[in-house]
Design a protein around this motif. Structure first.
Motif, PDB file in Angstrom:
ATOM      1  N   ASP A   1      51.585  29.656  34.326  1.00 43.97           N
ATOM      2  CA  ASP A   1      50.506  28.768  34.750  1.00 43.97           C
ATOM      3  C   ASP A   1      50.207  28.873  36.245  1.00 43.97           C
ATOM      4  O   ASP A   1      49.339  28.162  36.749  1.00 43.97           O
ATOM      5  CB  ASP A   1      50.844  27.319  34.400  1.00 43.97           C
ATOM      6  N   VAL A   2      50.922  29.727  36.955  1.00 41.78           N
ATOM      7  CA  VAL A   2      50.586  30.046  38.342  1.00 41.78           C
ATOM      8  C   VAL A   2      49.832  31.367  38.323  1.00 41.78           C
ATOM      9  O   VAL A   2      50.371  32.394  37.926  1.00 41.78           O
ATOM     10  CB  VAL A   2      51.837  30.151  39.229  1.00 41.78           C
ATOM     11  N   GLN A   3      48.567  31.333  38.713  1.00 42.32           N
ATOM     12  CA  GLN A   3      47.700  32.497  38.549  1.00 42.32           C
ATOM     13  C   GLN A   3      47.187  33.013  39.897  1.00 42.32           C
ATOM     14  O   GLN A   3      46.830  32.229  40.774  1.00 42.32           O
ATOM     15  CB  GLN A   3      46.499  32.151  37.670  1.00 42.32           C
ATOM     16  N   LEU A   4      47.146  34.336  40.012  1.00 44.48           N
ATOM     17  CA  LEU A   4      46.570  34.986  41.182  1.00 44.48           C
ATOM     18  C   LEU A   4      45.206  35.544  40.791  1.00 44.48           C
ATOM     19  O   LEU A   4      45.088  36.295  39.823  1.00 44.48           O
ATOM     20  CB  LEU A   4      47.491  36.097  41.685  1.00 44.48           C
TER      21      LEU A   4
ATOM     22  N   VAL B   1      45.395  31.669  44.899  1.00 49.12           N
ATOM     23  CA  VAL B   1      46.430  31.313  43.926  1.00 49.12           C
ATOM     24  C   VAL B   1      46.166  29.903  43.440  1.00 49.12           C
ATOM     25  O   VAL B   1      46.013  28.967  44.239  1.00 49.12           O
ATOM     26  CB  VAL B   1      47.838  31.405  44.555  1.00 49.12           C
ATOM     27  N   GLY B   2      46.090  29.739  42.118  1.00 45.53           N
ATOM     28  CA  GLY B   2      45.924  28.430  41.508  1.00 45.53           C
ATOM     29  C   GLY B   2      47.132  28.080  40.662  1.00 45.53           C
ATOM     30  O   GLY B   2      47.735  28.955  40.035  1.00 45.53           O
TER      31      GLY B   2
ATOM     32  N   MET C   1      46.293  26.525  45.769  1.00 40.42           N
ATOM     33  CA  MET C   1      47.506  26.607  46.570  1.00 40.42           C
ATOM     34  C   MET C   1      47.357  27.462  47.820  1.00 40.42           C
ATOM     35  O   MET C   1      47.727  27.036  48.910  1.00 40.42           O
ATOM     36  CB  MET C   1      48.650  27.146  45.703  1.00 40.42           C
ATOM     37  N   PHE C   2      46.873  28.688  47.675  1.00 37.60           N
ATOM     38  CA  PHE C   2      46.794  29.619  48.796  1.00 37.60           C
ATOM     39  C   PHE C   2      45.538  30.467  48.666  1.00 37.60           C
ATOM     40  O   PHE C   2      45.088  30.740  47.554  1.00 37.60           O
ATOM     41  CB  PHE C   2      48.018  30.546  48.835  1.00 37.60           C
TER      42      PHE C   2
ATOM     43  N   LEU D   1      42.446  20.449  46.351  1.00 38.83           N
ATOM     44  CA  LEU D   1      42.166  21.566  47.256  1.00 38.83           C
ATOM     45  C   LEU D   1      43.125  21.623  48.445  1.00 38.83           C
ATOM     46  O   LEU D   1      42.960  22.460  49.326  1.00 38.83           O
ATOM     47  CB  LEU D   1      40.730  21.485  47.772  1.00 38.83           C
ATOM     48  N   GLY D   2      44.117  20.751  48.483  1.00 43.63           N
ATOM     49  CA  GLY D   2      45.082  20.784  49.577  1.00 43.63           C
ATOM     50  C   GLY D   2      44.624  19.993  50.787  1.00 43.63           C
ATOM     51  O   GLY D   2      43.649  19.233  50.740  1.00 43.63           O
TER      52      GLY D   2
END
Length: 219
Positions: A101-104, A120-121, A132-133, A166-167
């Motif tokens: 579930d961590v996708q680039l 990165v979501g 995330m990034f 969105l951080g």
């Protein structure tokens, strides 16, 4: 432990008076769903930036590759960062590979497949997706950041998430980008840090215990 850093909505009540305190910030949120019925973004200016980018790049999901690491390292060379941030960026390969579930997501030029940008979501949470990034190369195709974020948002909506975080705001440029997407500050964030006593003369429970036991050697 020599140093404590707390990230919280408010200053910890037990922080010493001389604790270091960063500038107030907040986590920015988008309410989902936000895409129109045809899958397009609801704001003309952001739609235009996404379309501008998609004329030259493809947005694809992919596994971590040396190209991604090189883009991150180039970003680190161009801007000064604290050691903790550098450590996190240097471990992104492990993070991206830790869970499905961590996708680039990558923006690759249609002409030569060169990597223009990546994002990165994290979709592991039940109701909230996380941006995330994100990194861009110098001279990247305009609108890459918008096209990547649109892809991440579309994935979140397909999964049924209700919010997209969105951080932090961090600086005026980042706040402008998130404001352009009509995100809003949702959760305050305050960084408070202080040094702990390095000897056994403090007044804490462990310090008193060590003195009762005869000092560091007995403890």
């Amino acid at each position: 432990m020599r140093q404590i850093t707390v990230l919280a909505p408010v200053r910890p009540t037990r922080a010493p008076q001389d604790a270091r305190q960063g500038a107030p910030d907040a986590y920015w949120d988008l309410a989902l769903p936000l895409l129109r019925e045809d899958g397009s973004l609801p704001w003309q200016n952001v739609r235009n930036m996404e379309r501008r980018a998609l004329r030259e790049v493809d947005i694809v999901r992919e596994a971590w590759q040396p190209e991604h690491a090189a883009l991150v390292q180039d970003f680190l060379r161009r801007k000064p960062f604290e050691p903790g941030t550098v450590q996190i960026f240097n471990r992104l390969e492990a993070y991206v590979g830790c869970h499905p579930d961590v996708q680039l997501w990558a923006a690759r030029h249609k002409r030569d497949n060169s990597l223009q940008a990546l994002a990165v979501g994290d979709y592991a949470s039940l109701t909230t997706a996380f941006y995330m990034f994100a990194f861009r190369r110098q001279g990247a195709v305009p609108g890459c950041a918008d096209a990547l974020l649109a892809g991440l948002v579309s994935e979140a909506e397909a999964r049924g998430h209700m919010r997209f975080c969105l951080g932090l705001g961090i600086d005026p440029g980042i706040r402008f980008f998130k404001g352009k997407w009509h995100a809003r500050p949702a959760l305050p964030c305050l960084e408070t840090g202080w040094n702990t006593r390095a000897d056994n003369q403090g007044s804490g429970w462990f310090s008193r215990l060590r003195r009762l036991l005869g000092g560091e050697e007995a403890a």
